[in-house]
Design a protein around this motif. Structure first.
Motif, PDB file in Angstrom:
ATOM      1  N   LYS A 262      40.019  48.667  41.073  1.00 33.81           N
ATOM      2  CA  LYS A 262      39.882  49.804  41.986  1.00 33.81           C
ATOM      3  C   LYS A 262      38.901  50.801  41.393  1.00 33.81           C
ATOM      4  N   LEU A 263      37.865  51.108  42.144  1.00 32.17           N
ATOM      5  CA  LEU A 263      36.794  51.980  41.680  1.00 32.17           C
ATOM      6  C   LEU A 263      37.116  53.444  41.972  1.00 32.17           C
ATOM      7  N   PRO A 264      36.446  54.380  41.290  1.00 32.95           N
ATOM      8  CA  PRO A 264      36.706  55.807  41.539  1.00 32.95           C
ATOM      9  C   PRO A 264      36.481  56.215  42.992  1.00 32.95           C
ATOM     10  N   ALA A 265      35.589  55.493  43.709  1.00 33.26           N
ATOM     11  CA  ALA A 265      35.319  55.853  45.103  1.00 33.26           C
ATOM     12  C   ALA A 265      36.450  55.438  46.040  1.00 33.26           C
ATOM     13  N   GLY A 266      37.396  54.627  45.555  1.00 28.11           N
ATOM     14  CA  GLY A 266      38.522  54.220  46.387  1.00 28.11           C
ATOM     15  C   GLY A 266      38.472  52.782  46.839  1.00 28.11           C
ATOM     16  N   ASP A 267      37.295  52.177  46.825  1.00 26.02           N
ATOM     17  CA  ASP A 267      37.213  50.767  47.174  1.00 26.02           C
ATOM     18  C   ASP A 267      37.422  49.924  45.915  1.00 26.02           C
ATOM     19  N   ALA A 268      37.220  48.617  46.031  1.00 26.21           N
ATOM     20  CA  ALA A 268      37.511  47.730  44.898  1.00 26.21           C
ATOM     21  C   ALA A 268      36.462  46.630  44.825  1.00 26.21           C
ATOM     22  N   VAL A 269      36.388  46.014  43.661  1.00 29.96           N
ATOM     23  CA  VAL A 269      35.508  44.868  43.452  1.00 29.96           C
ATOM     24  C   VAL A 269      36.309  43.811  42.700  1.00 29.96           C
ATOM     25  N   LEU A 270      36.121  42.559  43.073  1.00 26.56           N
ATOM     26  CA  LEU A 270      36.841  41.473  42.419  1.00 26.56           C
ATOM     27  C   LEU A 270      36.183  41.158  41.081  1.00 26.56           C
ATOM     28  N   VAL A 271      36.978  41.114  40.029  1.00 28.62           N
ATOM     29  CA  VAL A 271      36.475  40.855  38.683  1.00 28.62           C
ATOM     30  C   VAL A 271      36.987  39.500  38.215  1.00 28.62           C
ATOM     31  N   GLN A 272      36.055  38.651  37.841  1.00 26.80           N
ATOM     32  CA  GLN A 272      36.395  37.363  37.225  1.00 26.80           C
ATOM     33  C   GLN A 272      36.612  37.639  35.747  1.00 26.80           C
ATOM     34  N   ARG A 273      37.866  37.884  35.386  1.00 28.18           N
ATOM     35  CA  ARG A 273      38.170  38.465  34.083  1.00 28.18           C
ATOM     36  C   ARG A 273      38.023  37.481  32.935  1.00 28.18           C
ATOM     37  N   GLY A 274      38.295  36.209  33.176  1.00 25.11           N
ATOM     38  CA  GLY A 274      38.225  35.238  32.100  1.00 25.11           C
ATOM     39  C   GLY A 274      38.898  33.937  32.516  1.00 25.11           C
ATOM     40  N   TRP A 275      39.143  33.106  31.520  1.00 24.82           N
ATOM     41  CA  TRP A 275      39.679  31.756  31.749  1.00 24.82           C
ATOM     42  C   TRP A 275      40.906  31.542  30.887  1.00 24.82           C
ATOM     43  N   LEU A 276      41.874  30.821  31.450  1.00 24.81           N
ATOM     44  CA  LEU A 276      43.079  30.431  30.732  1.00 24.81           C
ATOM     45  C   LEU A 276      43.244  28.920  30.803  1.00 24.81           C
ATOM     46  N   PRO A 277      43.740  28.275  29.742  1.00 24.17           N
ATOM     47  CA  PRO A 277      43.939  26.821  29.776  1.00 24.17           C
ATOM     48  C   PRO A 277      45.123  26.455  30.666  1.00 24.17           C
ATOM     49  N   ARG A 278      45.093  25.252  31.190  1.00 21.70           N
ATOM     50  CA  ARG A 278      46.172  24.761  32.032  1.00 21.70           C
ATOM     51  C   ARG A 278      47.259  24.103  31.194  1.00 21.70           C
TER      52      ARG A 278
END
Length: 258
Positions: free
Chosen positions: A115-131
């Motif tokens: 969630k950005l300061p302007a009130g909208d949002a952007v999707l973040v590909q934060r990282g990877w996890l093993p299965r």
């Protein structure tokens, strides 16, 4: 009884006609294969220019948060640029895209809206996890910071789609992620692209791997195709010279002494 008809003698012009047809066919095939070879070299040059543009974007200085694209067209122009963002994670909307590989291992991409300061949002590909090979629904532990966070990432396209067998899942573990559905689920304005988070001191111990590969445009395959077409061109020329010039002369009887 009428005598059998005498076959008409073949004139020099009619005998030469097939040779000219063979020559024209050989020249046409050589011209075509040579043109295709040069076309592949031109495609290789275009791919080299594209690779250089990608590398220039990736190596450019990081953009400030105020330069975050507002639409998809602007995001495409700034694709692969680094950018610094501030905001708050919305962990309740985290999605795990399965069947995603990193370093040759299967696992999940962890995606969380910021969630950005302007009130909208952007999707973040934060990282990877093993299965987990015994239980695909078991997600490896990782850490999500609370409160205001600052991160650096690259501007990328919306996560690519994989072939889905059957109906798409609707839980936290997904095969693909639809933008319209995700925007409705998050219930806030969502930018139509994603940010691939990069490693930095603040997220070094959150348990996520971020070895994002830069796209490769595969220039070498065009050089291989060009070599094949030029080889076909040379083969056509060689076959014509052998069968139409060298071999007929070798089969002619040698002239005897007077």
């Amino acid at each position: 009884m009428n005598p059998p008809p005498i076959a008409a003698e073949q004139t020099p012009a009619s005998a030469a006609r097939p040779r000219w047809l063979i020559l024209l066919a050989a020249l046409a095939l050589m011209a075509l294969t040579a043109r295709l070879g040069w076309w592949q070299l031109d495609r290789a040059a275009q791919k080299r220019a594209l690779q250089a543009a990608i590398e220039a974007q990736a190596d450019a200085p990081a953009l400030p948060a105020t330069a975050l694209p507002a639409d998809e067209a602007e995001a495409e122009r700034q694709r692969y640029r680094r950018i610094t963002l501030q905001g708050q994670w919305l962990p309740q909307y985290t999605v795990y895209l399965e069947n995603r590989q990193m370093q040759g291992r299967p696992g999940f991409f962890v995606l969380t809206p910021l969630k950005l300061p302007a009130g909208d949002a952007v999707l973040v590909q934060r990282g990877w996890l093993p299965r987990d090979m015994l239980d695909r629904t078991r997600i490896a532990p990782y850490r999500t910071a609370e409160g205001e966070v600052q991160l650096e990432g690259r501007i990328v396209t919306w996560p690519s789609r994989l072939t889905a067998l059957g109906a798409e899942a609707s839980g936290a573990i997904r095969q693909n992620l639809d933008f319209a559905d995700e925007a409705a689920r998050v219930n806030t304005a969502l930018r139509p692209f994603a940010i691939a988070e990069l490693d930095q001191p603040g997220n070094a111990k959150d348990g996520l791997l971020r070895d994002w590969p830069m796209p490769a445009v595969d220039v070498h395959k065009h050089y291989g195709y060009a070599a094949q077409w030029f080889a076909f061109c040379a083969l056509t020329a060689g076959l014509y010279v052998w069968f139409q010039l060298i071999r007929p002369r070798r089969r002619q009887p040698a002239a005897g002494p007077d």
